[in-house]
Design an enzyme around this catalytic site. Structure first.
Site, PDB file in Angstrom:
ATOM      1  N   GLU A   1       2.185   1.354  -6.149  1.00  0.00           N
ATOM      2  CA  GLU A   1       1.424   0.909  -4.888  1.00  0.00           C
ATOM      3  C   GLU A   1       0.276  -0.644  -5.419  1.00  0.00           C
ATOM      4  O   GLU A   1      -0.846  -0.198  -4.604  1.00  0.00           O
ATOM      5  CB  GLU A   1       0.544   1.931  -4.607  1.00  0.00           C
ATOM      6  N   PRO A   2       0.975  -1.370  -5.802  1.00  0.00           N
ATOM      7  CA  PRO A   2      -0.444  -2.699  -6.175  1.00  0.00           C
ATOM      8  C   PRO A   2      -1.518  -3.234  -4.960  1.00  0.00           C
ATOM      9  O   PRO A   2      -0.458  -3.407  -4.116  1.00  0.00           O
ATOM     10  CB  PRO A   2       0.606  -3.591  -7.111  1.00  0.00           C
ATOM     11  N   GLY A   3      -2.497  -3.232  -4.539  1.00  0.00           N
ATOM     12  CA  GLY A   3      -2.930  -4.447  -3.468  1.00  0.00           C
ATOM     13  C   GLY A   3      -3.862  -5.099  -4.377  1.00  0.00           C
ATOM     14  O   GLY A   3      -3.035  -6.619  -4.129  1.00  0.00           O
ATOM     15  N   ARG A   4      -4.614  -5.112  -5.392  1.00  0.00           N
ATOM     16  CA  ARG A   4      -5.459  -6.165  -5.370  1.00  0.00           C
ATOM     17  C   ARG A   4      -4.202  -7.477  -6.106  1.00  0.00           C
ATOM     18  O   ARG A   4      -4.866  -8.567  -5.881  1.00  0.00           O
ATOM     19  CB  ARG A   4      -6.273  -5.725  -6.642  1.00  0.00           C
TER      20      ARG A   4
ATOM     21  N   ARG B   1     -18.211  -7.417  -0.628  1.00  0.00           N
ATOM     22  CA  ARG B   1     -17.706  -6.941  -2.542  1.00  0.00           C
ATOM     23  C   ARG B   1     -19.048  -7.222  -2.746  1.00  0.00           C
ATOM     24  O   ARG B   1     -19.752  -6.328  -3.494  1.00  0.00           O
ATOM     25  CB  ARG B   1     -16.537  -6.671  -2.720  1.00  0.00           C
TER      26      ARG B   1
ATOM     27  N   TYR C   1     -20.494  -3.413  -3.984  1.00  0.00           N
ATOM     28  CA  TYR C   1     -20.498  -3.198  -5.650  1.00  0.00           C
ATOM     29  C   TYR C   1     -20.746  -4.226  -6.439  1.00  0.00           C
ATOM     30  O   TYR C   1     -20.651  -4.013  -7.471  1.00  0.00           O
ATOM     31  CB  TYR C   1     -18.457  -2.920  -6.024  1.00  0.00           C
TER      32      TYR C   1
ATOM     33  N   CYS D   1     -29.073 -10.231   9.359  1.00  0.00           N
ATOM     34  CA  CYS D   1     -30.437  -9.360   8.571  1.00  0.00           C
ATOM     35  C   CYS D   1     -30.501  -8.168   7.616  1.00  0.00           C
ATOM     36  O   CYS D   1     -30.701  -7.113   7.608  1.00  0.00           O
ATOM     37  CB  CYS D   1     -30.749  -9.291   9.615  1.00  0.00           C
ATOM     38  N   GLU D   2     -30.295  -8.590   6.416  1.00  0.00           N
ATOM     39  CA  GLU D   2     -30.287  -7.215   5.578  1.00  0.00           C
ATOM     40  C   GLU D   2     -30.181  -7.834   4.044  1.00  0.00           C
ATOM     41  O   GLU D   2     -30.244  -8.675   3.001  1.00  0.00           O
ATOM     42  CB  GLU D   2     -28.807  -6.652   4.623  1.00  0.00           C
TER      43      GLU D   2
HETATM   44  N1  LLP Z   1      -2.785   3.035  -3.904  1.00  0.00           N
HETATM   45  C1  LLP Z   1      -4.144   4.012  -3.564  1.00  0.00           C
HETATM   46  C2  LLP Z   1      -3.280   5.659  -3.295  1.00  0.00           C
HETATM   47  C3  LLP Z   1      -5.131   3.515  -3.548  1.00  0.00           C
HETATM   48  O1  LLP Z   1      -6.327   4.888  -2.762  1.00  0.00           O
HETATM   49  C4  LLP Z   1      -5.577   2.452  -3.243  1.00  0.00           C
HETATM   50  C5  LLP Z   1      -6.579   1.445  -3.302  1.00  0.00           C
HETATM   51  C6  LLP Z   1      -3.924   1.136  -3.553  1.00  0.00           C
HETATM   52  C7  LLP Z   1      -2.848   1.691  -3.863  1.00  0.00           C
HETATM   53  C8  LLP Z   1      -3.994  -0.143  -4.295  1.00  0.00           C
HETATM   54  O2  LLP Z   1      -5.214  -0.626  -5.831  1.00  0.00           O
HETATM   55  P1  LLP Z   1      -5.641  -1.774  -6.307  1.00  0.00           P
HETATM   56  O3  LLP Z   1      -3.977  -2.266  -6.506  1.00  0.00           O
HETATM   57  O4  LLP Z   1      -5.359  -2.644  -4.581  1.00  0.00           O
HETATM   58  O5  LLP Z   1      -6.613  -1.718  -7.315  1.00  0.00           O
HETATM   59  N2  LLP Z   1     -12.847  -2.452  -1.624  1.00  0.00           N
HETATM   60  C9  LLP Z   1     -12.200  -1.419  -3.399  1.00  0.00           C
HETATM   61  C10 LLP Z   1     -11.308  -1.254  -3.732  1.00  0.00           C
HETATM   62  C11 LLP Z   1     -10.706  -0.200  -3.003  1.00  0.00           C
HETATM   63  C12 LLP Z   1      -9.996   0.408  -3.332  1.00  0.00           C
HETATM   64  C13 LLP Z   1      -9.210   1.482  -2.347  1.00  0.00           C
HETATM   65  N3  LLP Z   1      -7.721   1.869  -3.017  1.00  0.00           N
HETATM   66  C14 LLP Z   1     -12.747  -3.098  -3.302  1.00  0.00           C
HETATM   67  O6  LLP Z   1     -13.140  -4.158  -3.225  1.00  0.00           O
HETATM   68  O7  LLP Z   1     -12.785  -3.503  -4.752  1.00  0.00           O
END
Ligand code: LLP
Length: 415
Positions: A274-277, A313, A317, A343-344
């Site tokens: 499940e890659p996102g980033r 971000r 963070y 305004c923060e």
């Molecule tokens: N699968 C599940 C169940 C998740 O909760 C997440 C991310 C992913 C996959 C994807 O993760 P990745 O491959 O993108 O790391 N907003 C934060 C990141 C929050 C991630 C939440 N869950 C940021 O900007 O760094």
């Protein structure tokens, strides 16, 4: 800087298009993505998975623009969703329902119904009451729910505490002691079909060891399940692979996957990721213009037209994004706090950045393709920026800038 950015005659370009052209055409702030970078990131995963039965389920929350979802769908991707909204987006983008996994600790009845009706691949169930609800909803509509249990391996992913999810103290998944009884219970539910096991330990993880440790625990547990007669169709190993924002040594996708596959050995079970980033992070940037250079006795501020409502971000963070002037200047290099108009005091995009810039200059905030636009808001009644995708020498507007009127168009006076 990734390969998709380069300088020509001192001006920063994405693929073969100058960012100045994009700013001229679409204004600022503006999200700019590279099609080549998006495709290359997906292909890297795909190639590293060759010879294995796998499904790459893009985590929609990282960037849910329809054009990006459609691009990944066309490449054959599956999707990891966490809401009915994301389900609707994936389906509208042409994503295949049978390649969708549904994660998240708070699935509502309405969301379950919609996902069951669509015919998704799997619900990643995170608690006993969720399993009970899912079974009831499936029974109501006469459908069977494919289920994985999300286990919490109690592993420290060594990332920012807000994005660590695999520790017992986190709200995600169930502990191993609870997992076996939950599987047993799932087997007894007539409208539930056990298909897998799921783990996701956090995000922006820059070492392979925590992933291997989680996999070890999952395999151990899968063996226990096997011994009790529970055969799994797939293992979902989640997302979380980090990228380079500044100087992190993030593992190459090919190394990360090779290590996992080698730990899997001869097991021929289907593997989901499940890659996102890792798919979108370095394929996007936020283009912004300096409105004012404000020098002070203690600090110098470059006030830009993007803000924390656009890219949260850094404020949330203290995350780092490289900030690169689009045009090289010969003026003196000065440390600037790059801040927005909100305004923060947390409204900064970068602190004490040595930049040679003039008022009116364009800046590129790099590595902003993941969790940028998708976490943005309209705070301070700020319309969200346009999103464009560069494709060679062409640029496509994939979401126009919001109008101020649209922000309050559905609001009503009291009678
Ligand atoms: N699968 C599940 C169940 C998740 O909760 C997440 C991310 C992913 C996959 C994807 O993760 P990745 O491959 O993108 O790391 N907003 C934060 C990141 C929050 C991630 C939440 N869950 C940021 O900007 O760094």
């Amino acid at each position: 800087m990734s390969l998709t950015y380069f300088r020509e005659d001192g001006a920063l370009c994405v693929e073969s298009l100058p960012l100045e052209t994009i700013a001229g055409q679409y204004g600022t702030p503006c999200w700019v993505y590279s099609r080549a970078a998006l495709e290359a990131a997906y292909r890297e995963f795909e190639q590293a998975c060759a010879g294995r039965e796998t499904l790459i389920c893009y985590a929609v929350k990282a960037n849910s623009n329809l054009a990006i979802l459609n691009l990944f769908a066309r490449l054959g991707a599956g999707f990891d969703i966490v809401s009915g909204g994301e389900l609707a987006r994936v389906l509208a983008a042409g994503g295949a329902a049978h390649k969708i996994v549904f994660s998240g600790v708070g699935k509502t009845e309405t969301e379950m119904r919609a996902a069951l009706a669509a015919g998704i691949l799997c619900f990643n169930v995170e608690s006993e009451p969720e399993l009970e609800r899912l079974s009831r909803v499936a029974d109501d509509i006469g459908l069977t729910a494919p289920v994985s249990i999300r286990v919490n391996p109690d592993i420290d992913a060594k990332t920012h505490p807000y994005i660590a999810t695999g520790l017992s103290e986190n709200k995600f998944g169930v502990g191993y002691e609870e997992a076996l009884p939950l599987y047993r219970k799932a087997l007894r539910l007539p409208r539930v079909r056990v298909v897998g096991i799921d783990v996701h330990i956090g995000s922006q993880i820059t070492a392979i060891e925590p992933f291997l440790a989680a996999l070890d625990r999952v395999l151990e547990f899968a063996d226990v399940l096997d011994a009790t007669g529970i055969r799994l169709e797939h293992l979902d190993l989640g997302g979380g692979l980090g990228i380079r924002y500044r100087d992190e040594e993030a593992p190459a996708v090919s190394d990360y996957l090779a290590r996992l596959f080698s730990a899997l050995g001869e097991r021929r079970v289907k593997i989901l990721f499940e890659p996102g980033r890792a798919l979108v992070g370095n394929a996007g940037m936020l283009l912004t213009r300096i409105e004012y250079l404000k020098r002070g006795p203690v600090k110098n501020f470059a006030v830009v037209d993007a803000a924390m409502n656009d890219l949260l971000r850094p404020a949330l963070y203290r995350a780092w994004h490289d900030i690169v002037p689009v045009r090289r200047r010969t003026v003196e290099r000065v440390d600037w706090d790059v801040v927005g108009p909100v305004c923060e005091s947390a409204d900064f995009l970068g602190l004490e950045r040595p930049l040679a810039v003039e008022q009116g200059d364009l800046l590129a905030l790099l590595s902003a393709g993941a969790y940028g636009m998708s976490m943005s808001s309209n705070y301070n009644s700020r319309p969200r920026p346009a999103e464009v995708i560069v494709d060679g020498a062409a640029v496509h507007l994939v979401r126009p800038r919001e109008s101020v009127e649209s922000l309050f168009a559905s609001e009503r006076f009291l009678p």
